[in-house]
Motif scaffolding. Structure first.
Motif, mmCIF file in Angstrom:
data_model
loop_
_atom_site.group_PDB
_atom_site.id
_atom_site.type_symbol
_atom_site.label_atom_id
_atom_site.label_comp_id
_atom_site.label_asym_id
_atom_site.label_seq_id
_atom_site.Cartn_x
_atom_site.Cartn_y
_atom_site.Cartn_z
ATOM 1 N N PRO A 129 0.816 -1.221 0.000
ATOM 2 C CA PRO A 129 0.000 0.000 0.000
ATOM 3 C C PRO A 129 0.849 1.270 0.000
ATOM 4 C CG PRO A 129 -0.668 -1.521 1.744
ATOM 5 C CD PRO A 129 0.635 -2.009 1.212
ATOM 6 N N GLY A 130 0.228 2.338 -0.426
ATOM 7 C CA GLY A 130 0.795 3.679 -0.334
ATOM 8 C C GLY A 130 -0.330 4.635 -0.005
ATOM 9 N N GLY A 131 -0.004 5.774 0.514
ATOM 10 C CA GLY A 131 -1.048 6.729 0.882
ATOM 11 C C GLY A 131 -0.669 7.480 2.135
ATOM 12 N N ARG A 132 -1.497 7.319 3.195
ATOM 13 C CA ARG A 132 -1.225 8.050 4.434
ATOM 14 C C ARG A 132 0.109 7.654 5.057
ATOM 15 N NH1 ARG A 132 -6.926 7.563 5.158
ATOM 16 N NH2 ARG A 132 -7.907 9.618 5.434
ATOM 17 N N ALA A 133 0.493 6.405 4.891
ATOM 18 C CA ALA A 133 1.732 5.911 5.501
ATOM 19 C C ALA A 133 2.568 5.198 4.445
ATOM 20 C CB ALA A 133 1.416 4.975 6.666
ATOM 21 N N VAL A 134 3.812 4.945 4.780
ATOM 22 C CA VAL A 134 4.746 4.250 3.904
ATOM 23 C C VAL A 134 5.024 2.886 4.529
ATOM 24 C CG1 VAL A 134 7.003 4.336 2.814
ATOM 25 C CG2 VAL A 134 5.769 6.448 3.307
ATOM 26 N N TYR A 135 5.012 1.831 3.719
ATOM 27 C CA TYR A 135 5.074 0.486 4.280
ATOM 28 C C TYR A 135 6.204 -0.371 3.699
ATOM 29 C CZ TYR A 135 0.488 1.488 6.281
ATOM 30 O OH TYR A 135 -0.556 2.036 6.982
ATOM 31 N N PRO A 136 7.462 0.009 3.921
ATOM 32 C CA PRO A 136 8.528 -0.922 3.516
ATOM 33 C C PRO A 136 8.441 -2.243 4.278
ATOM 34 C CG PRO A 136 9.414 0.867 4.864
ATOM 35 C CD PRO A 136 8.009 1.241 4.507
ATOM 36 N N SER A 137 7.856 -2.195 5.485
ATOM 37 C CA SER A 137 7.687 -3.432 6.252
ATOM 38 C C SER A 137 6.777 -4.409 5.516
ATOM 39 C CB SER A 137 7.123 -3.123 7.639
ATOM 40 O OG SER A 137 5.884 -2.440 7.549
ATOM 41 N N SER A 138 5.797 -3.891 4.760
ATOM 42 C CA SER A 138 4.922 -4.788 4.009
ATOM 43 C C SER A 138 5.635 -5.439 2.835
ATOM 44 C CB SER A 138 3.684 -4.028 3.509
ATOM 45 O OG SER A 138 2.795 -3.766 4.580
ATOM 46 N N VAL A 139 6.686 -4.796 2.334
ATOM 47 C CA VAL A 139 7.526 -5.449 1.325
ATOM 48 C C VAL A 139 8.135 -6.711 1.930
ATOM 49 C CG1 VAL A 139 9.508 -5.216 -0.213
ATOM 50 C CG2 VAL A 139 8.036 -3.231 0.224
ATOM 51 N N THR A 157 4.290 -4.297 -6.548
ATOM 52 C CA THR A 157 3.700 -3.063 -7.046
ATOM 53 C C THR A 157 3.277 -2.193 -5.874
ATOM 54 O OG1 THR A 157 2.180 -2.131 -8.680
ATOM 55 C CG2 THR A 157 1.277 -3.802 -7.208
ATOM 56 N N SER A 158 3.413 -0.875 -6.060
ATOM 57 C CA SER A 158 3.019 0.090 -5.036
ATOM 58 C C SER A 158 2.627 1.374 -5.755
ATOM 59 C CB SER A 158 4.176 0.343 -4.061
ATOM 60 O OG SER A 158 3.741 1.089 -2.943
ATOM 61 N N PRO A 159 1.658 2.111 -5.228
ATOM 62 C CA PRO A 159 1.167 3.285 -5.949
ATOM 63 C C PRO A 159 2.251 4.289 -6.311
ATOM 64 C CG PRO A 159 -0.316 2.737 -4.162
ATOM 65 C CD PRO A 159 0.881 1.849 -3.999
ATOM 66 N N ALA A 160 2.106 4.884 -7.473
ATOM 67 C CA ALA A 160 3.018 5.944 -7.925
ATOM 68 C C ALA A 160 2.831 7.187 -7.047
ATOM 69 C CB ALA A 160 2.722 6.281 -9.383
ATOM 70 N N GLN A 161 3.926 7.852 -6.727
ATOM 71 C CA GLN A 161 3.897 9.035 -5.853
ATOM 72 C C GLN A 161 4.469 10.227 -6.626
ATOM 73 O OE1 GLN A 161 2.720 8.673 -2.663
ATOM 74 N NE2 GLN A 161 2.503 6.447 -2.820
ATOM 75 N N ARG A 162 3.653 11.261 -6.775
ATOM 76 C CA ARG A 162 4.115 12.445 -7.518
ATOM 77 C C ARG A 162 5.363 13.053 -6.901
ATOM 78 N NH1 ARG A 162 -1.179 16.100 -8.178
ATOM 79 N NH2 ARG A 162 -1.594 15.113 -6.172
ATOM 80 N N GLU A 163 5.401 13.089 -5.558
ATOM 81 C CA GLU A 163 6.538 13.748 -4.905
ATOM 82 C C GLU A 163 7.839 12.988 -5.070
ATOM 83 O OE1 GLU A 163 4.016 12.099 -1.404
ATOM 84 O OE2 GLU A 163 3.791 12.451 -3.552
ATOM 85 N N PHE A 164 7.778 11.765 -5.592
ATOM 86 C CA PHE A 164 8.994 10.981 -5.813
ATOM 87 C C PHE A 164 9.159 10.644 -7.293
ATOM 88 C CE2 PHE A 164 7.698 10.010 -1.399
ATOM 89 C CZ PHE A 164 8.772 10.610 -0.759
ATOM 90 N N GLY A 166 7.018 10.112 -9.589
ATOM 91 C CA GLY A 166 6.130 9.103 -10.147
ATOM 92 C C GLY A 166 6.484 7.679 -9.761
ATOM 93 N N LEU A 167 7.455 7.512 -8.877
ATOM 94 C CA LEU A 167 7.862 6.184 -8.413
ATOM 95 C C LEU A 167 7.229 5.901 -7.058
ATOM 96 C CD1 LEU A 167 11.674 6.317 -9.242
ATOM 97 C CD2 LEU A 167 9.830 5.371 -10.653
ATOM 98 N N PRO A 168 7.217 4.645 -6.627
ATOM 99 C CA PRO A 168 6.836 4.365 -5.246
ATOM 100 C C PRO A 168 7.807 5.035 -4.280
ATOM 101 C CG PRO A 168 6.772 2.362 -6.562
ATOM 102 C CD PRO A 168 7.444 3.412 -7.401
ATOM 103 N N HIS A 169 7.424 5.113 -3.023
ATOM 104 C CA HIS A 169 8.274 5.745 -2.014
ATOM 105 C C HIS A 169 9.656 5.098 -2.006
ATOM 106 C CE1 HIS A 169 9.741 7.090 1.899
ATOM 107 N NE2 HIS A 169 8.789 8.007 1.896
ATOM 108 N N PRO A 170 10.730 5.887 -1.860
ATOM 109 C CA PRO A 170 12.090 5.329 -1.876
ATOM 110 C C PRO A 170 12.318 4.236 -0.842
ATOM 111 C CG PRO A 170 12.178 7.714 -2.056
ATOM 112 C CD PRO A 170 10.745 7.361 -1.789
ATOM 113 N N ALA A 171 11.674 4.326 0.308
ATOM 114 C CA ALA A 171 11.864 3.283 1.325
ATOM 115 C C ALA A 171 11.327 1.942 0.842
ATOM 116 C CB ALA A 171 11.186 3.694 2.635
#
Length: 435
Positions: A129-139, A157-164, A166-171
């Motif tokens: 998941p992506g959204g309110r929180a970042v979940y590298p633990s779920s990886v 797969t993880s949602p695209a993030q505009r602030e990064f 268009g990639l998933p969160h770096p973590a």
């Protein structure tokens, strides 16, 4: 901030109907995800790209994250976070490696055996998941059991993030790098599940998709179950705590808050036979929530219909309540906590005593945090190595063993009015039933 439910006295026959629970209208979400999934089926990568642009505000030519971006994320990871992830991976491997199952051959009769062989699925899609929180633990929680099961091909797969960019969160990318995963897609929501179910030019179809997500991910899993295997339809996260008067109110409140932090629909439920503890926990909630970062989100979750303090007459009655609730996470804060925990029948994971909070399980206990929600723990298990394996029976009988069975097979086949079933055996013995 949090409601009370008084169940002192005789417990109602249908406990589930009076216990707090979040409402997740997957059926309503089906109407929204159905056209998305159909679009991905017919137009593939182009549809995934369009829906990602519409929902996430990101337009990428390919859903796949370049491998160099995955490794760059690891290079830029905070050393303390890297150390914690590496230890989380190590502990998860210890637990999940022990879940492997070996081939077992049973001699049914002389000359007749059945072997149970465990075969990993060919390819899995792992949703983070992506959204309110970042979940590298779920990886970690998705990838480790798949790898330990021997899955040959896996994609995250993880949602695209505009602030990064268009990639998933770096973590999330860094966690993939630590686990040796080089196929990562910047796709979320229903279109991600459809991408795995049908395949696209960027992503080969998978046999199974696992991992938690929002209501649209759950709805897509329900819709596409059968086209692709699923682990579960994950709902809002939840914690139940069974506590008596020996529990520490500050610790109980902190654990309720830690789960409420996830989402406004997160459920936090305390079941106790101590009115004094209930009052102290209420006071601690007010004090601690005011000091925490996500005050608004937590307050809404605790005040929601899915959360509450349930008063019961005894720990015995409390056990009946938590079994009916079948929590994703269940903490036991009682005298003789281990003995009480041993009597629990329904929970995704059980955390015994004050030194085993749910937060430990989220990250570093070695257990898996992808667990059944919404009461499904009464019939389903959390993610494990078994989730990625298929049990196949291999039957071997010699001529004498088949001859010995033929008469009974013929009798049963004729009783079911399926005489050709029996004939299939008689054909091997000149159309006679061996004596």
């Amino acid at each position: 901030m949090i409601s009370r439910i008084d169940l002192r006295g005789p417990l109602p026959g249908d406990l589930r109907s009076v216990l707090p629970r979040a409402e997740l209208d997957v059926e309503a979400a089906l109407d929204k995800v159905r056209p998305i999934c159909a679009d991905v089926r017919h137009r593939g990568a182009a549809a995934v790209r369009e829906h990602t642009r519409a929902f996430d505000g990101v337009d990428r030519e390919s859903s796949r994250v370049p491998v160099e971006e995955i490794h760059a994320a690891l290079a830029g990871l905070d050393p303390a976070v890297r150390d914690a992830l590496e230890e989380s991976i190590r502990r998860a491997r210890v637990v999940h490696r022990a879940q492997r199952r070996g081939e077992v051959t049973t001699q049914v009769v002389p000359g007749g055996t059945v072997t149970e062989r465990w075969i990993p699925v060919g390819r899995v899609g792992l949703y983070v998941p992506g959204g309110r929180a970042v979940y590298p633990s779920s990886v970690v929680m998705n990838v480790v059991p798949a790898q330990e099961a021997g899955v040959g091909s896996l994609a995250v797969t993880s949602p695209a993030q505009r602030e990064f960019g268009g990639l998933p969160h770096p973590a999330i990318l860094a966690a993939c790098a630590l686990l040796g995963v080089e196929e990562v897609h910047a796709v979320g929501g229903a279109q991600a599940v459809a991408m795995f179910a049908y395949g696209t030019a960027d992503c080969a179809r998978a046999d199974l998709v696992t991992g938690p997500g929002n209501v649209y991910v759950a709805a897509a899993k329900r819709l596409l179950k059968g086209v692709i295997g699923i682990d579960a339809e994950a709902g809002p996260t939840e914690i139940a705590i069974l506590a008596d008067g020996t529990a520490d109110a500050a610790e109980v409140a902190a654990d309720l808050i830690s789960q409420a932090e996830h989402d406004v629909l997160a459920a936090a439920v305390l079941v106790t036979d101590s009115p004094r503890l209930a009052g102290e926990v209420e006071a601690e909630l007010a004090a601690q929530v005011a000091r925490t970062k996500h005050t608004g989100r937590i307050t809404e979750a605790l005040a929601g219909r899915q959360s509450g303090i349930v008063l019961v007459d005894s720990v015995e009655a409390g056990l009946a309540v938590v079994d009916a609730y079948a929590a994703e996470h269940l903490e036991i804060h009682t005298a003789d906590a281990a003995e009480v925990a041993a009597r629990v029948r329904n929970a995704g994971a059980i955390f015994v005593g004050r030194h085993a909070p749910v937060s430990l399980g989220d990250y570093l206990a070695g257990s898996n945090h992808v667990l059944p929600t919404g009461g499904c723990a009464c019939h389903s298990s959390g993610l494990s190595v078994q989730s990625f394996l298929r049990g196949v029976h291999v039957v071997e009988y010699d001529r004498d063993a088949l001859a010995e069975a033929t008469g009974r097979v013929v009798a049963l086949a004729e009783a079911e009015d399926l005489p050709a079933h029996g004939a299939a055996l008689k054909a091997r013995f000149g159309w006679e039933v061996p004596s």
